[in-house]
Design an enzyme around this catalytic site. Structure first.
Site, PDB file in Angstrom:
ATOM      1  CD  GLU A 197     -16.374  21.978 -16.841  1.00 49.07           C
ATOM      2  OE1 GLU A 197     -15.369  22.099 -16.100  1.00 49.07           O
ATOM      3  OE2 GLU A 197     -17.362  21.304 -16.517  1.00 49.07           O
ATOM      4  CD  GLU A 207     -12.318  23.923 -10.823  1.00 50.56           C
ATOM      5  OE1 GLU A 207     -11.485  23.698 -11.736  1.00 50.56           O
ATOM      6  OE2 GLU A 207     -13.150  23.087 -10.444  1.00 50.56           O
TER       7      GLU A 207
END
Length: 131
Positions: free
Chosen positions: A74, A81
């Site tokens: 994560e 991102e």
């Protein structure tokens, strides 16, 4: 002197300085990434179940591995991102979509691994209690 001049642009000079930045990063991911909060909740539940079901040391290692694999994936997904959005200035780009999708797929695979580890460890113990 504008506000950007106050921000660190060089390597950390001390271990404590580096650790403070790392903690800032962890806090930022927990604040800004909804899915990370879900992963943290699932990790807490897995730890509570592990305590209640008195799992073995080897099983603890598997549970902790599963938790940290999900956390790390994560974190990496968040980095990918952020960097890809920065590069394309939030405009659509097929390669950015691919990078984000692949990173999200990595998180999904790690979450599936985590669920499988939990099922393998917890189901026999829960069934033994029910019987």
């Amino acid at each position: 002197m504008d506000s950007r001049d106050k921000h660190q642009t060089e390597k950390n000079h001390h271990l404590i300085q580096a650790m403070c930045h790392a903690i800032d990063g962890i806090i930022q991911v927990l604040r800004e990434e909804r899915n990370m909060r879900y992963h943290l909740l699932a990790a807490c539940l897995a730890i509570i179940m592990s305590i209640l079901l008195h799992i073995s040391a080897m099983e603890w290692l598997w549970i902790l591995l599963a938790i940290f694999v999900v956390f790390i994936s994560e974190f990496l997904n968040t980095v990918i991102e952020a960097v890809t959005d920065l590069i394309v200035d939030h405009h659509y780009e097929l390669n950015v979509k691919k990078a984000k999708d692949v990173a999200a797929g990595g998180v999904l695979i790690s979450a599936i691994f985590s669920v499988l580890v939990g099922l393998i460890i917890f189901i026999p113990r829960i069934l033994a209690i029910i019987r």
